[in-house]
Scaffold this motif. Structure first.
Motif, PDB file in Angstrom:
ATOM      1  N   TYR A   1       0.841  -1.188   0.000  1.00  0.00           N
ATOM      2  CA  TYR A   1       0.000   0.000   0.000  1.00  0.00           C
ATOM      3  C   TYR A   1       0.877   1.239   0.000  1.00  0.00           C
ATOM      4  O   TYR A   1       2.054   1.200   0.343  1.00  0.00           O
ATOM      5  CB  TYR A   1      -0.975   0.011   1.188  1.00  0.00           C
ATOM      6  N   CYS A   2       0.272   2.328  -0.429  1.00  0.00           N
ATOM      7  CA  CYS A   2       0.989   3.602  -0.514  1.00  0.00           C
ATOM      8  C   CYS A   2       0.003   4.711  -0.206  1.00  0.00           C
ATOM      9  O   CYS A   2      -1.132   4.690  -0.677  1.00  0.00           O
ATOM     10  CB  CYS A   2       1.562   3.771  -1.921  1.00  0.00           C
ATOM     11  N   ASN A   3       0.430   5.647   0.600  1.00  0.00           N
ATOM     12  CA  ASN A   3      -0.374   6.823   0.895  1.00  0.00           C
ATOM     13  C   ASN A   3       0.416   8.034   0.408  1.00  0.00           C
ATOM     14  O   ASN A   3       1.175   8.626   1.166  1.00  0.00           O
ATOM     15  CB  ASN A   3      -0.680   6.913   2.390  1.00  0.00           C
ATOM     16  N   PRO A   4       0.258   8.395  -0.879  1.00  0.00           N
ATOM     17  CA  PRO A   4       1.085   9.466  -1.439  1.00  0.00           C
ATOM     18  C   PRO A   4       0.815  10.816  -0.774  1.00  0.00           C
ATOM     19  O   PRO A   4      -0.326  11.210  -0.596  1.00  0.00           O
ATOM     20  CB  PRO A   4       0.695   9.489  -2.912  1.00  0.00           C
TER      21      PRO A   4
ATOM     22  N   THR B   1      -8.890  11.546  -1.417  1.00  0.00           N
ATOM     23  CA  THR B   1      -9.074  10.425  -0.497  1.00  0.00           C
ATOM     24  C   THR B   1      -7.929  10.346   0.507  1.00  0.00           C
ATOM     25  O   THR B   1      -6.809  10.710   0.212  1.00  0.00           O
ATOM     26  CB  THR B   1      -9.196   9.089  -1.260  1.00  0.00           C
ATOM     27  N   LYS B   2      -8.257   9.870   1.666  1.00  0.00           N
ATOM     28  CA  LYS B   2      -7.239   9.680   2.700  1.00  0.00           C
ATOM     29  C   LYS B   2      -6.936   8.201   2.878  1.00  0.00           C
ATOM     30  O   LYS B   2      -6.165   7.814   3.731  1.00  0.00           O
ATOM     31  CB  LYS B   2      -7.705  10.292   4.034  1.00  0.00           C
ATOM     32  N   THR B   3      -7.583   7.367   2.069  1.00  0.00           N
ATOM     33  CA  THR B   3      -7.382   5.918   2.138  1.00  0.00           C
ATOM     34  C   THR B   3      -6.141   5.548   1.341  1.00  0.00           C
ATOM     35  O   THR B   3      -5.982   5.964   0.196  1.00  0.00           O
ATOM     36  CB  THR B   3      -8.608   5.195   1.524  1.00  0.00           C
ATOM     37  N   PRO B   4      -5.251   4.754   1.906  1.00  0.00           N
ATOM     38  CA  PRO B   4      -4.067   4.331   1.149  1.00  0.00           C
ATOM     39  C   PRO B   4      -4.455   3.535  -0.094  1.00  0.00           C
ATOM     40  O   PRO B   4      -5.480   2.857  -0.123  1.00  0.00           O
ATOM     41  CB  PRO B   4      -3.297   3.451   2.127  1.00  0.00           C
ATOM     42  N   LEU B   5      -3.633   3.612  -1.103  1.00  0.00           N
ATOM     43  CA  LEU B   5      -3.855   2.874  -2.336  1.00  0.00           C
ATOM     44  C   LEU B   5      -3.196   1.504  -2.241  1.00  0.00           C
ATOM     45  O   LEU B   5      -2.092   1.376  -1.729  1.00  0.00           O
ATOM     46  CB  LEU B   5      -3.239   3.634  -3.517  1.00  0.00           C
ATOM     47  N   LEU B   6      -3.894   0.503  -2.738  1.00  0.00           N
ATOM     48  CA  LEU B   6      -3.321  -0.838  -2.826  1.00  0.00           C
ATOM     49  C   LEU B   6      -2.674  -0.996  -4.189  1.00  0.00           C
ATOM     50  O   LEU B   6      -3.169  -0.474  -5.181  1.00  0.00           O
ATOM     51  CB  LEU B   6      -4.403  -1.899  -2.660  1.00  0.00           C
ATOM     52  N   GLY B   7      -1.589  -1.715  -4.220  1.00  0.00           N
ATOM     53  CA  GLY B   7      -0.908  -1.939  -5.491  1.00  0.00           C
ATOM     54  C   GLY B   7       0.384  -2.677  -5.267  1.00  0.00           C
ATOM     55  O   GLY B   7       0.480  -3.536  -4.388  1.00  0.00           O
ATOM     56  N   CYS B   8       1.367  -2.326  -6.050  1.00  0.00           N
ATOM     57  CA  CYS B   8       2.674  -2.953  -5.884  1.00  0.00           C
ATOM     58  C   CYS B   8       3.762  -1.956  -6.259  1.00  0.00           C
ATOM     59  O   CYS B   8       3.528  -1.021  -7.028  1.00  0.00           O
ATOM     60  CB  CYS B   8       2.790  -4.215  -6.729  1.00  0.00           C
ATOM     61  N   TYR B   9       4.911  -2.169  -5.706  1.00  0.00           N
ATOM     62  CA  TYR B   9       6.068  -1.363  -6.033  1.00  0.00           C
ATOM     63  C   TYR B   9       6.782  -2.010  -7.210  1.00  0.00           C
ATOM     64  O   TYR B   9       7.183  -3.168  -7.136  1.00  0.00           O
ATOM     65  CB  TYR B   9       7.017  -1.228  -4.841  1.00  0.00           C
TER      66      TYR B   9
ATOM     67  N   ALA C   1      -0.740   1.682  -8.815  1.00  0.00           N
ATOM     68  CA  ALA C   1      -2.068   1.551  -8.204  1.00  0.00           C
ATOM     69  C   ALA C   1      -3.106   1.559  -9.318  1.00  0.00           C
ATOM     70  O   ALA C   1      -2.960   2.288 -10.305  1.00  0.00           O
ATOM     71  CB  ALA C   1      -2.320   2.694  -7.242  1.00  0.00           C
ATOM     72  N   ARG C   2      -4.141   0.743  -9.140  1.00  0.00           N
ATOM     73  CA  ARG C   2      -5.196   0.673 -10.157  1.00  0.00           C
ATOM     74  C   ARG C   2      -6.546   1.019  -9.538  1.00  0.00           C
ATOM     75  O   ARG C   2      -6.756   0.883  -8.335  1.00  0.00           O
ATOM     76  CB  ARG C   2      -5.239  -0.726 -10.771  1.00  0.00           C
ATOM     77  N   LYS C   3      -7.483   1.435 -10.390  1.00  0.00           N
ATOM     78  CA  LYS C   3      -8.839   1.765  -9.954  1.00  0.00           C
ATOM     79  C   LYS C   3      -9.458   0.607  -9.185  1.00  0.00           C
ATOM     80  O   LYS C   3      -9.226  -0.545  -9.500  1.00  0.00           O
ATOM     81  CB  LYS C   3      -9.739   2.064 -11.158  1.00  0.00           C
ATOM     82  N   GLY C   4     -10.246   0.979  -8.186  1.00  0.00           N
ATOM     83  CA  GLY C   4     -10.963  -0.017  -7.425  1.00  0.00           C
ATOM     84  C   GLY C   4     -10.124  -0.760  -6.399  1.00  0.00           C
ATOM     85  O   GLY C   4     -10.619  -1.659  -5.736  1.00  0.00           O
ATOM     86  N   LYS C   5      -8.885  -0.392  -6.273  1.00  0.00           N
ATOM     87  CA  LYS C   5      -8.005  -1.080  -5.325  1.00  0.00           C
ATOM     88  C   LYS C   5      -7.605  -0.093  -4.236  1.00  0.00           C
ATOM     89  O   LYS C   5      -6.701   0.695  -4.382  1.00  0.00           O
ATOM     90  CB  LYS C   5      -6.735  -1.602  -6.020  1.00  0.00           C
ATOM     91  N   ARG C   6      -8.350  -0.119  -3.123  1.00  0.00           N
ATOM     92  CA  ARG C   6      -8.058   0.763  -1.993  1.00  0.00           C
ATOM     93  C   ARG C   6      -8.112  -0.063  -0.707  1.00  0.00           C
ATOM     94  O   ARG C   6      -8.875  -1.009  -0.599  1.00  0.00           O
ATOM     95  CB  ARG C   6      -9.093   1.881  -1.903  1.00  0.00           C
ATOM     96  N   CYS C   7      -7.312   0.332   0.247  1.00  0.00           N
ATOM     97  CA  CYS C   7      -7.338  -0.346   1.553  1.00  0.00           C
ATOM     98  C   CYS C   7      -8.723  -0.159   2.177  1.00  0.00           C
ATOM     99  O   CYS C   7      -9.263   0.956   2.163  1.00  0.00           O
ATOM    100  CB  CYS C   7      -6.267   0.224   2.481  1.00  0.00           C
ATOM    101  N   GLY C   8      -9.275  -1.204   2.708  1.00  0.00           N
ATOM    102  CA  GLY C   8     -10.566  -1.109   3.384  1.00  0.00           C
ATOM    103  C   GLY C   8     -11.748  -1.027   2.459  1.00  0.00           C
ATOM    104  O   GLY C   8     -12.873  -0.869   2.903  1.00  0.00           O
ATOM    105  N   ALA C   9     -11.538  -1.136   1.138  1.00  0.00           N
ATOM    106  CA  ALA C   9     -12.659  -1.038   0.195  1.00  0.00           C
ATOM    107  C   ALA C   9     -13.205  -2.402  -0.142  1.00  0.00           C
ATOM    108  O   ALA C   9     -12.566  -3.389  -0.067  1.00  0.00           O
ATOM    109  CB  ALA C   9     -12.223  -0.328  -1.069  1.00  0.00           C
TER     110      ALA C   9
END
Length: 186
Positions: A74-77, A162-170, A178-186
């Motif tokens: 996850y990443c919270n830019p 949004t304040k929700t971190p993004l899910l994805g990969c480094y 990060a891709r659409k529809g992929k958020r922590c807690g979603a």
């Protein structure tokens, strides 16, 4: 280390996708068996056209890899910035090969291949995989933030709000996908 260089090399190859198409168009007389062409297909011009075809296929495969990359981080830019002109500057490096390339001139082909290899080295060494016009064509935009770059198909305004971190990969230590529809807690 080898895997990272391999992945970055695939991304570099895909970053030149528009160049491959432009080169095929500019050298179209070589591809057509009819018409009034004075150029003859030589062994190296034929080989170069086949090589361009392979590079185009690798570029399209990179999009599949991008869309199917595993999600596990996850990443919270923070302090995200809109894209600047890095992609446009990169595209303008295409002008040199297009203006000077002739498949019938062996020296021209060698010089352009050497230029391509030099840019590949810099692309890998400087970790510039976020600069990719092909990804932009498929809706993925690179944004700079504190700590690196994020490549995403999510609109800038949505990521900033949004304040929700993004899910994805480094993809590398500094580049997050990060891709659409992929958020922590979603």
């Amino acid at each position: 280390m080898i895997k990272a260089i391999f992945v970055r090399s695939i991304m570099f190859i895909s970053s030149y996708f528009p160049l491959y198409i432009l080169l095929l168009i500019s050298q179209g007389d070589l591809l057509l068996p009819f018409g009034n062409t004075t150029q003859k297909l030589t062994w190296y011009s034929g080989s170069f056209i086949v090589a361009l075809g392979i590079l185009i296929v690798i570029s399209l495969i990179s999009i599949l890899l991008l869309k199917n990359a595993p999600i596990g981080s996850y990443c919270n830019p923070v302090n995200m910035k809109r894209p600047d002109d890095k992609v446009m500057n990169y595209v303008f490096t295409y002008i040199i090969p297009i203006l000077g390339l002739s498949f019938n001139d062996f020296h021209s082909v060698i010089v352009n291949v050497l230029l391509f290899l030099m840019i590949w080295f810099l692309y890998i060494k400087l970790d510039l995989i976020f600069v990719n016009p092909l990804w932009s064509l498929f809706g993925y935009i690179s944004y700079e933030y504190d700590g690196g770059y994020i490549i995403t198909d999510i609109r800038y305004e949505d990521v900033v709000r949004t304040k929700t971190p993004l899910l994805g990969c480094y993809l590398t230590n500094r580049i997050f996908l990060a891709r659409k529809g992929k958020r922590c807690g979603a």
